[in-house]
Design an enzyme around this catalytic site. Structure first.
Site, short mmCIF file in Angstrom:
data_model
loop_
_atom_site.label_atom_id
_atom_site.label_comp_id
_atom_site.label_asym_id
_atom_site.label_seq_id
_atom_site.Cartn_x
_atom_site.Cartn_y
_atom_site.Cartn_z
N ASN A 181 31.91 8.20 9.60
CA ASN A 181 31.92 7.70 10.69
C ASN A 181 33.16 7.93 11.58
OD1 ASN A 181 30.01 6.26 9.55
ND2 ASN A 181 29.50 5.77 11.20
N CYS A 233 26.56 8.01 4.51
CA CYS A 233 25.31 7.48 4.03
C CYS A 233 24.96 8.06 2.74
CB CYS A 233 24.15 8.20 5.38
SG CYS A 233 22.74 7.20 5.02
N ARG A 293 29.63 -2.13 7.07
CA ARG A 293 28.69 -1.95 6.37
C ARG A 293 28.10 -0.44 6.42
NH1 ARG A 293 24.94 1.45 7.55
NH2 ARG A 293 25.53 1.72 9.37
N ASP A 294 28.74 1.01 7.44
CA ASP A 294 28.13 2.11 6.38
C ASP A 294 28.98 3.14 5.70
OD1 ASP A 294 26.64 4.20 7.09
OD2 ASP A 294 26.99 5.05 9.51
N HIS A 337 26.48 7.75 18.04
CA HIS A 337 27.05 7.18 15.83
C HIS A 337 26.85 8.04 15.76
CE1 HIS A 337 26.56 4.10 12.17
NE2 HIS A 337 25.36 5.39 11.74
N HIS A 361 28.98 10.75 13.12
CA HIS A 361 29.88 11.13 12.44
C HIS A 361 30.43 12.23 12.19
CE1 HIS A 361 27.70 8.26 9.41
NE2 HIS A 361 26.92 8.15 9.83
P1 HMG Z 1 10.39 0.35 -1.80
O1 HMG Z 1 10.32 -0.07 -3.11
O2 HMG Z 1 9.31 0.51 -0.75
O3 HMG Z 1 10.23 -1.08 -1.61
O4 HMG Z 1 11.73 0.68 -0.81
P2 HMG Z 1 8.91 -2.14 -1.45
O5 HMG Z 1 8.57 -2.31 0.13
O6 HMG Z 1 7.64 -1.45 -2.52
O7 HMG Z 1 8.70 -3.22 -1.84
C1 HMG Z 1 9.07 -2.96 -3.38
C2 HMG Z 1 10.04 -4.53 -4.48
O8 HMG Z 1 11.41 -4.10 -3.71
C3 HMG Z 1 9.21 -5.57 -4.08
O9 HMG Z 1 9.55 -6.86 -5.27
C4 HMG Z 1 9.98 -6.67 -3.02
O10 HMG Z 1 9.77 -7.53 -3.04
C5 HMG Z 1 11.96 -5.27 -2.81
P3 HMG Z 1 8.91 -6.99 -6.00
O11 HMG Z 1 7.48 -7.82 -5.86
O12 HMG Z 1 8.14 -5.66 -6.88
O13 HMG Z 1 9.56 -7.83 -7.19
N1 HMG Z 1 12.03 -5.71 -1.14
C6 HMG Z 1 13.66 -6.33 -1.55
N2 HMG Z 1 14.13 -7.53 -1.97
C7 HMG Z 1 15.64 -7.71 -1.54
N3 HMG Z 1 15.35 -7.19 -0.10
C8 HMG Z 1 14.86 -6.22 1.04
C9 HMG Z 1 13.96 -5.87 0.06
N4 HMG Z 1 12.45 -5.20 0.50
C10 HMG Z 1 11.75 -4.56 -0.38
N5 HMG Z 1 14.72 -5.68 2.12
C11 HMG Z 1 13.01 -0.64 1.25
C12 HMG Z 1 12.22 0.01 0.82
C13 HMG Z 1 12.85 -0.29 3.02
C14 HMG Z 1 13.49 -1.70 0.68
C15 HMG Z 1 14.13 0.01 0.45
O14 HMG Z 1 13.96 1.82 0.61
C16 HMG Z 1 15.29 0.22 0.93
O15 HMG Z 1 16.08 -0.70 0.65
N6 HMG Z 1 16.34 0.68 1.80
C17 HMG Z 1 17.70 0.55 2.30
C18 HMG Z 1 18.17 2.45 2.43
C19 HMG Z 1 19.65 2.17 3.39
O16 HMG Z 1 19.67 0.89 3.56
N7 HMG Z 1 20.31 3.15 3.34
C20 HMG Z 1 21.03 3.47 4.36
C21 HMG Z 1 21.31 2.16 5.65
S1 HMG Z 1 21.15 3.61 7.08
C22 HMG Z 1 22.54 4.59 7.08
O17 HMG Z 1 22.99 4.75 7.28
C23 HMG Z 1 22.34 6.01 9.09
C24 HMG Z 1 22.90 4.92 10.13
O18 HMG Z 1 24.32 4.99 9.81
C25 HMG Z 1 22.01 5.96 10.89
C26 HMG Z 1 22.49 7.15 10.93
O19 HMG Z 1 24.33 7.68 10.42
O20 HMG Z 1 22.03 7.87 10.82
C27 HMG Z 1 22.23 3.43 10.11
MG MG Z 2 25.71 5.88 9.38
#
Ligand code: HMG
Ligand code: MG
Length: 314
Positions: free
Chosen positions: A263, A254, A29-30, A221, A223
């Site tokens: 990581n 990320c 995933r990450d 966690h 990096h």
């Molecule tokens: P948004 O654009 O604000 O979404 O994104 P929304 O709520 O306004 O919805 C817009 C449209 O998206 C809608 O569709 C929803 O249905 C659809 P429409 O009605 O316009 O046709 N939608 C989705 N579709 C599929 N799956 C979903 C979903 N949600 C809404 N889940 C949102 C907000 C949270 C969805 C977006 O910002 C997002 O997906 N962000 C994910 C970012 C991400 O994955 N980042 C990486 C992970 S974090 C990380 O790596 C850190 C970590 O490792 C720890 C560390 O290292 O610190 C964990």
């Molecule tokens: Mg991470």
């Protein structure tokens, strides 16, 4: 003291450390969320199968996020059924109710929400203010718990933020408390850009304990941007932490955090833990073979020191 096998460290236990550590593997995933190219679904599935064969028991499989935000993981629906029968825990990231619906429809048993300790990253990663993002998670955690799922809560930027700089410890504590009060079973303190150092790790863990967050609910966690991930892990183990996130071969980063690199490599972690006589259940040779294979798929060598050292043994 155990005699070393060729290519393994001599096991010399140190006082005050846990007997066993649960490695929470995040490479699929990450790691893969940050790849420029898209890795084919069958390669991801094979990667997860190989990780399970190597003895990893918790393997974060994918994310049910918006496919436009993380196109690398847009195949979550195709991937999850190919690995879901494995006898290991397969947590998946879900940012909101739509993500939870998708994960539950495929039978995911463990989910993770991912908060930020800072406003800037909440905005960049979730398109929300910090409080709006916590409000978005609340019904997700509630429903997942009602349906008997295990819920992890990540807190990104727990040690520093590329836009805001140093992150005050009370700010991190507030988000941790909020996630725990919501009903999360465990938390993972994310050093998203790798700026933590060992004293900072100790200070944050102590502050969390003082705020009533028990050590057994916490994982770390790290990096490895500045080469501190193992030192930080040792500090966390000395504090009593027994869950450590790592990514096979050191894959990762990320997409929404400038300057985030890979990581902590799982192999580097396993090497250190073996040297300390701490049980992980991981077969290091199999894991290295997997990371070398994955590096070939990605077309570049693994940054893990342990992978490099042991894959050039002969
Ligand atoms: P948004 O654009 O604000 O979404 O994104 P929304 O709520 O306004 O919805 C817009 C449209 O998206 C809608 O569709 C929803 O249905 C659809 P429409 O009605 O316009 O046709 N939608 C989705 N579709 C599929 N799956 C979903 C979903 N949600 C809404 N889940 C949102 C907000 C949270 C969805 C977006 O910002 C997002 O997906 N962000 C994910 C970012 C991400 O994955 N980042 C990486 C992970 S974090 C990380 O790596 C850190 C970590 O490792 C720890 C560390 O290292 O610190 C964990
Ligand atoms: Mg991470």
């Amino acid at each position: 003291m155990t005699t070393p096998e060729l290519g393994l460290p001599m096991a010399v236990p140190a006082q005050g450390l846990p007997a066993a550590v649960r490695i929470y593997e995040v490479g699929a995933r990450d790691g893969l969320q940050n790849e420029k190219g898209t890795v084919p679904t069958e390669v991801k599935a094979e990667f997860i199968h190989r990780l399970a064969d190597a003895g990893l028991t918790t393997i974060e499989a994918t994310s049910f996020v918006h496919p436009k935000w993380v196109p690398q993981l847009a195949d979550a629906e195709q991937l999850f059924p190919r690995v879901s029968e494995l006898p290991v825990a397969l947590p998946v990231l879900v940012p909101n109710e739509r993500g939870l619906d998708r994960a539950l429809a495929l039978g995911a048993r463990q989910v993770a929400v991912f908060a930020s300790a800072t406003e800037s990253f909440a905005k960049a990663n979730l398109n929300r203010t910090l409080d709006e993002s916590l409000a978005m998670f609340e019904p997700v955690v509630n429903r997942a718990k009602t349906e008997g799922r295990h819920v992890r809560g990540y807190i990104s930027m727990s040690f520093g933020d590329p836009w805001e700089g140093a992150v005050p410890i009370p700010q991190v504590v507030r988000v941790c408390r909020a996630l725990l009060d919501m009903g999360c079973d465990e938390l993972s303190l994310g050093d998203t850009i790798g700026v933590a150092t060992a004293g900072h790790v100790r200070a944050l863990l102590s502050a969390l304990n003082e705020a009533g967050v028990p050590t057994h609910t916490l994982g770390v966690h790290f990096h490895d941007t500045y080469g501190q991930a193992l030192a930080n892990t040792l500090a966390a183990l000395q504090h009593g932490i027994t869950t450590v996130d790592a990514s096979a071969g050191g894959l990762g980063g990320c997409p929404y955090a400038k300057s985030a690199t890979g990581n902590l490599a799982t192999e580097d972690l396993v090497w250190m833990l073996r040297g300390l006589g701490i049980d992980t259940g991981v077969d290091l040779d199999r894991l290295i073979t997997t990371s070398v294979w994955m590096a070939e798929q990605l077309g570049r060598p693994s940054p893990s020191r342990t992978v490099r050292a042991l894959s050039h043994k002969e």
